[in-house]
Write a protein that holds these residues in place. Structure first.
Motif, PDB file in Angstrom:
ATOM      1  N   LEU A 374       0.831  -1.210   0.000  1.00 30.00           N
ATOM      2  CA  LEU A 374       0.000   0.000   0.000  1.00 30.00           C
ATOM      3  C   LEU A 374       0.865   1.259   0.000  1.00 30.00           C
ATOM      4  O   LEU A 374       0.625   2.195  -0.762  1.00 30.00           O
ATOM      5  CB  LEU A 374      -0.922  -0.001   1.224  1.00 30.00           C
ATOM      6  N   ASN A 375       1.900   1.259   0.836  1.00 31.45           N
ATOM      7  CA  ASN A 375       2.718   2.458   1.028  1.00 31.45           C
ATOM      8  C   ASN A 375       3.804   2.606  -0.038  1.00 31.45           C
ATOM      9  O   ASN A 375       3.929   3.659  -0.680  1.00 31.45           O
ATOM     10  CB  ASN A 375       3.355   2.409   2.419  1.00 31.45           C
ATOM     11  N   ASP A 376       4.574   1.547  -0.264  1.00 27.35           N
ATOM     12  CA  ASP A 376       5.765   1.645  -1.113  1.00 27.35           C
ATOM     13  C   ASP A 376       5.499   1.404  -2.595  1.00 27.35           C
ATOM     14  O   ASP A 376       6.126   2.016  -3.456  1.00 27.35           O
ATOM     15  CB  ASP A 376       6.826   0.643  -0.642  1.00 27.35           C
ATOM     16  N   TYR A 377       4.600   0.485  -2.905  1.00 26.26           N
ATOM     17  CA  TYR A 377       4.338   0.136  -4.309  1.00 26.26           C
ATOM     18  C   TYR A 377       3.165   0.932  -4.886  1.00 26.26           C
ATOM     19  O   TYR A 377       3.290   1.553  -5.934  1.00 26.26           O
ATOM     20  CB  TYR A 377       4.075  -1.366  -4.459  1.00 26.26           C
ATOM     21  N   LEU A 378       2.020   0.881  -4.195  1.00 29.16           N
ATOM     22  CA  LEU A 378       0.839   1.595  -4.701  1.00 29.16           C
ATOM     23  C   LEU A 378       0.889   3.081  -4.363  1.00 29.16           C
ATOM     24  O   LEU A 378       0.207   3.889  -4.991  1.00 29.16           O
ATOM     25  CB  LEU A 378      -0.439   0.960  -4.136  1.00 29.16           C
ATOM     26  N   LYS A 379       1.691   3.422  -3.331  1.00 25.35           N
ATOM     27  CA  LYS A 379       1.896   4.814  -2.899  1.00 25.35           C
ATOM     28  C   LYS A 379       0.567   5.524  -2.623  1.00 25.35           C
ATOM     29  O   LYS A 379       0.309   6.617  -3.100  1.00 25.35           O
ATOM     30  CB  LYS A 379       2.726   5.584  -3.932  1.00 25.35           C
ATOM     31  N   ILE A 380      -0.285   4.844  -1.837  1.00 25.33           N
ATOM     32  CA  ILE A 380      -1.552   5.462  -1.457  1.00 25.33           C
ATOM     33  C   ILE A 380      -1.520   5.828   0.023  1.00 25.33           C
ATOM     34  O   ILE A 380      -0.714   5.303   0.787  1.00 25.33           O
ATOM     35  CB  ILE A 380      -2.760   4.553  -1.775  1.00 25.33           C
ATOM     36  N   SER A 385      -5.863   3.556   1.758  1.00 22.70           N
ATOM     37  CA  SER A 385      -5.577   2.159   2.072  1.00 22.70           C
ATOM     38  C   SER A 385      -6.743   1.509   2.801  1.00 22.70           C
ATOM     39  O   SER A 385      -7.073   0.341   2.556  1.00 22.70           O
ATOM     40  CB  SER A 385      -4.312   2.050   2.939  1.00 22.70           C
ATOM     41  N   LEU A 386      -7.372   2.258   3.694  1.00 22.10           N
ATOM     42  CA  LEU A 386      -8.500   1.713   4.445  1.00 22.10           C
ATOM     43  C   LEU A 386      -9.645   1.331   3.509  1.00 22.10           C
ATOM     44  O   LEU A 386     -10.307   0.306   3.711  1.00 22.10           O
ATOM     45  CB  LEU A 386      -8.973   2.722   5.501  1.00 22.10           C
ATOM     46  N   LYS A 388      -9.256   0.382   0.377  1.00 20.26           N
ATOM     47  CA  LYS A 388      -8.799  -0.830  -0.319  1.00 20.26           C
ATOM     48  C   LYS A 388      -8.955  -2.055   0.586  1.00 20.26           C
ATOM     49  O   LYS A 388      -9.389  -3.124   0.143  1.00 20.26           O
ATOM     50  CB  LYS A 388      -7.339  -0.639  -0.743  1.00 20.26           C
ATOM     51  N   ILE A 389      -8.604  -1.882   1.863  1.00 25.69           N
ATOM     52  CA  ILE A 389      -8.732  -2.970   2.842  1.00 25.69           C
ATOM     53  C   ILE A 389     -10.192  -3.393   2.992  1.00 25.69           C
ATOM     54  O   ILE A 389     -10.515  -4.581   3.009  1.00 25.69           O
ATOM     55  CB  ILE A 389      -8.149  -2.535   4.211  1.00 25.69           C
ATOM     56  N   ARG A 390     -11.071  -2.392   3.062  1.00 25.66           N
ATOM     57  CA  ARG A 390     -12.499  -2.683   3.216  1.00 25.66           C
ATOM     58  C   ARG A 390     -13.034  -3.462   2.009  1.00 25.66           C
ATOM     59  O   ARG A 390     -13.809  -4.407   2.154  1.00 25.66           O
ATOM     60  CB  ARG A 390     -13.279  -1.379   3.418  1.00 25.66           C
ATOM     61  N   ASP A 391     -12.594  -3.069   0.819  1.00 22.44           N
ATOM     62  CA  ASP A 391     -13.039  -3.756  -0.407  1.00 22.44           C
ATOM     63  C   ASP A 391     -12.609  -5.228  -0.395  1.00 22.44           C
ATOM     64  O   ASP A 391     -13.395  -6.116  -0.730  1.00 22.44           O
ATOM     65  CB  ASP A 391     -12.467  -3.073  -1.654  1.00 22.44           C
ATOM     66  N   LEU A 392     -11.351  -5.473  -0.016  1.00 25.35           N
ATOM     67  CA  LEU A 392     -10.840  -6.849   0.019  1.00 25.35           C
ATOM     68  C   LEU A 392     -11.537  -7.666   1.108  1.00 25.35           C
ATOM     69  O   LEU A 392     -11.864  -8.841   0.904  1.00 25.35           O
ATOM     70  CB  LEU A 392      -9.325  -6.842   0.237  1.00 25.35           C
ATOM     71  N   ARG A 393     -11.759  -7.023   2.265  1.00 25.37           N
ATOM     72  CA  ARG A 393     -12.485  -7.706   3.343  1.00 25.37           C
ATOM     73  C   ARG A 393     -13.874  -8.117   2.876  1.00 25.37           C
ATOM     74  O   ARG A 393     -14.346  -9.234   3.149  1.00 25.37           O
ATOM     75  CB  ARG A 393     -12.574  -6.777   4.560  1.00 25.37           C
ATOM     76  N   ASN A 394     -14.550  -7.229   2.135  1.00 30.64           N
ATOM     77  CA  ASN A 394     -15.898  -7.526   1.643  1.00 30.64           C
ATOM     78  C   ASN A 394     -15.897  -8.699   0.663  1.00 30.64           C
ATOM     79  O   ASN A 394     -16.811  -9.521   0.662  1.00 30.64           O
ATOM     80  CB  ASN A 394     -16.509  -6.292   0.988  1.00 30.64           C
ATOM     81  N   GLU A 395     -14.861  -8.757  -0.182  1.00 28.86           N
ATOM     82  CA  GLU A 395     -14.741  -9.875  -1.121  1.00 28.86           C
ATOM     83  C   GLU A 395     -14.631 -11.205  -0.368  1.00 28.86           C
ATOM     84  O   GLU A 395     -15.253 -12.206  -0.741  1.00 28.86           O
ATOM     85  CB  GLU A 395     -13.516  -9.695  -2.022  1.00 28.86           C
ATOM     86  N   VAL A 396     -13.816 -11.205   0.688  1.00 29.97           N
ATOM     87  CA  VAL A 396     -13.603 -12.427   1.470  1.00 29.97           C
ATOM     88  C   VAL A 396     -14.858 -12.790   2.258  1.00 29.97           C
ATOM     89  O   VAL A 396     -15.263 -13.952   2.322  1.00 29.97           O
ATOM     90  CB  VAL A 396     -12.396 -12.271   2.419  1.00 29.97           C
ATOM     91  N   LYS A 397     -15.486 -11.773   2.835  1.00 30.58           N
ATOM     92  CA  LYS A 397     -16.667 -12.025   3.665  1.00 30.58           C
ATOM     93  C   LYS A 397     -17.825 -12.568   2.826  1.00 30.58           C
ATOM     94  O   LYS A 397     -18.632 -13.372   3.300  1.00 30.58           O
ATOM     95  CB  LYS A 397     -17.084 -10.744   4.377  1.00 30.58           C
ATOM     96  N   ALA A 398     -17.899 -12.152   1.552  1.00 28.84           N
ATOM     97  CA  ALA A 398     -18.981 -12.600   0.672  1.00 28.84           C
ATOM     98  C   ALA A 398     -18.941 -14.109   0.447  1.00 28.84           C
ATOM     99  O   ALA A 398     -19.968 -14.726   0.134  1.00 28.84           O
ATOM    100  CB  ALA A 398     -18.901 -11.870  -0.666  1.00 28.84           C
ATOM    101  N   VAL A 399     -17.753 -14.711   0.606  1.00 27.92           N
ATOM    102  CA  VAL A 399     -17.629 -16.162   0.413  1.00 27.92           C
ATOM    103  C   VAL A 399     -17.232 -16.868   1.718  1.00 27.92           C
ATOM    104  O   VAL A 399     -16.764 -18.017   1.689  1.00 27.92           O
ATOM    105  CB  VAL A 399     -16.610 -16.487  -0.706  1.00 27.92           C
ATOM    106  N   LYS A 422       0.014   4.648  11.945  1.00 32.46           N
ATOM    107  CA  LYS A 422      -0.246   3.912  13.188  1.00 32.46           C
ATOM    108  C   LYS A 422      -1.729   3.594  13.368  1.00 32.46           C
ATOM    109  O   LYS A 422      -2.102   2.468  13.702  1.00 32.46           O
ATOM    110  CB  LYS A 422       0.262   4.721  14.388  1.00 32.46           C
ATOM    111  N   ARG A 423      -2.575   4.569  13.132  1.00 27.60           N
ATOM    112  CA  ARG A 423      -4.017   4.383  13.364  1.00 27.60           C
ATOM    113  C   ARG A 423      -4.634   3.397  12.367  1.00 27.60           C
ATOM    114  O   ARG A 423      -5.666   2.788  12.650  1.00 27.60           O
ATOM    115  CB  ARG A 423      -4.743   5.725  13.275  1.00 27.60           C
ATOM    116  N   LEU A 424      -3.991   3.252  11.200  1.00 28.09           N
ATOM    117  CA  LEU A 424      -4.556   2.379  10.166  1.00 28.09           C
ATOM    118  C   LEU A 424      -4.653   0.934  10.656  1.00 28.09           C
ATOM    119  O   LEU A 424      -5.649   0.256  10.378  1.00 28.09           O
ATOM    120  CB  LEU A 424      -3.706   2.434   8.889  1.00 28.09           C
TER     121      LEU A 424
END
Length: 434
Positions: A374-380, A385-386, A388-399, A422-424
């Motif tokens: 998230l930080n070094d490659y995507l530079k977001i 990032s939160l 993006k994390i939520r989107d991936l969590r939703n994909e996993v939770k759906a299955v 830190k808060r992330l």
């Protein structure tokens, strides 16, 4: 139980049917190559061959599941109700593609056995993968296919009692550098100090001197905070500890330092601890064995899980080495440069060795994202990032899969390149466990 008929029962067929039906959908499965046994079976049944026997639930098989070794395959993408898929079946097949062959191709990382160009660290890159090229890297398509198959099975066999699995979250923490400044040798301390002075990094100079003289806590010493978050949100947490000798890519404090040993022992009391094999273990199994023994001497318990430093692994060599050392779980399955699902699944699976055509005892736990990606490659930003994390969590939770994240103790330091991050971590754990 679902009975599967196929003209030849191969190790590949046993492996992938058990993964899709039993591990993902919690449906026991049996196999037969006898037509009369299949016809006599009164419960749910699937025929997996070239032509149906009658009007049973039929999935047309792809030749991949009856081959041995690795061949260069022609793959043509299509859609199954908006979901990308391949290995079209057509005809009388109950679904439009061979879900089992396609899943086998993705989960075994078949494409990583084929000739490819490695990156600067000797890794297979996301950009070469079928998932990246066809835009489904951030979707666990094997699990999505499995649940779509379940829907069709329920329509065909409504009287069968189906079980459902539950969503799980695992937070994994890599300890590349337990401390930024503490417990380093005099040579490294003075070398780092002079380097900061030479490059006019005065804030680093002040922080180093303040930490070494005990005026300030070491910024990377965030373990108490991680354990607090673990306890507060009841999050399953696994720490992967580096205990290697010092080199260009492995710069942690020495594993001989008493304070670091005590820190590892404390982590063992509250969470699971695994090995973080160093950079050069990919080419040298002797180093891997030495580091495993070193960590076992510290924890006084067998090391059963690991994750490769820099996510450096070669298939099947690295996994064969882990199996030889009786490592039971590996958490390296992911990309450094991209978030998403390297094996297109969010379900832990057993490594299938295409060299020997066997299912091995090594269980692979694929992670969905890494902080450095998230930080070094995507530079977001942390805020982006939160999302993006939520989107991936939703994909996993759906299955109802297993959502695994990879962070470092450094990320919670709010120091240098991790300023504002830190808060992330706590926000992510809160979302992932909710």
């Amino acid at each position: 139980m679902i009975l599967v008929y196929t003209h030849t029962i191969t190790p590949r067929i046993r492996y992938i049917f058990k993964h899709i039906l039993t591990r993902t959908l919690l449906i026991p499965v049996g196999f037969t190559s006898k037509v009369e046994e299949f016809v006599a079976h009164n419960g749910p049944k699937i025929s997996y061959t070239k032509t149906p026997l009658g009007n049973e639930f039929f999935v047309k098989s792809n030749d991949l599941m009856f081959e041995q070794g690795v061949n260069d395959l022609d793959i043509n993408m299509q859609k199954w109700e908006e979901v990308p898929c391949f290995f079209a079946s057509g005809g009388k097949s109950a679904i439009p593609f061979d879900i089992f062959a396609a899943s086998f191709y993705l989960i075994t990382r078949y494409e990583e056995y084929l000739p490819h160009v490695k990156d600067i660290h000797g890794r297979y890159t996301a950009e070469q993968s079928l998932a990246y090229k066809n835009g489904f890297l951030e979707k666990p398509v094997v699990d999505i296919w499995a649940y779509k198959l379940l829907k069709v099975l329920k329509e065909k066999f409504p009287e069968y009692e189906y079980k459902s699995r539950s969503y799980k979250y695992v937070s994994t923490i890599d300890i590349d550098n337990a401390y930024a400044y503490k417990y380093k040798s005099l040579i490294r301390t003075f070398g780092g100090l002079f380097n900061d002075i030479f490059k006019f990094r005065l804030l680093n100079v002040w922080n180093r001197l303040a930490v070494v003289s005990r005026l300030k806590k070491d910024p990377y010493d965030t373990f108490a905070e991680i354990l607090r978050i673990k306890k507060q949100y009841n999050a399953r947490t696994v720490f992967f500890c580096t205990v290697s000798d010092y080199n260009t890519f492995d710069t942690n404090v020495s594993a001989s330092k008493t304070k670091y040993k005590l820190q590892i022992k404390e982590l063992v009391d509250y969470a699971r601890v695994g090995l973080h094999p160093s950079y050069f273990t990919m080419q040298n199994p002797g180093i891997l064995k030495k580091e495993k023994q070193r960590l076992e001497n510290i924890t006084n318990m067998p090391v059963l899980r690991s994750r490769q430093h820099y996510l450096r692994f070669n298939l099947p060599d690295t996994y064969q080495q882990l199996i030889d050392l009786e490592i039971e779980e590996d958490y390296s399955m992911g990309y450094a440069s991209n978030v998403g699902f390297r094996a297109s699944t969010c379900t832990p699976f057993y490594f299938y060795d295409l060299d020997f055509e066997i299912q091995t005892p090594l269980k692979i736990f694929p992670f969905a994202l890494m902080d450095a990606t998230l930080n070094d490659y995507l530079k977001i930003t942390p805020k982006q990032s939160l999302g993006k994390i939520r989107d991936l969590r939703n994909e996993v939770k759906a299955v109802n899969g297993m959502f695994i994240t990879l962070f470092h103790n450094e990320t919670l330091s709010n120091y240098l390149r991790w300023k504002g991050w830190k808060r992330l971590y706590e926000s992510m754990v809160k979302i992932a466990t909710s």
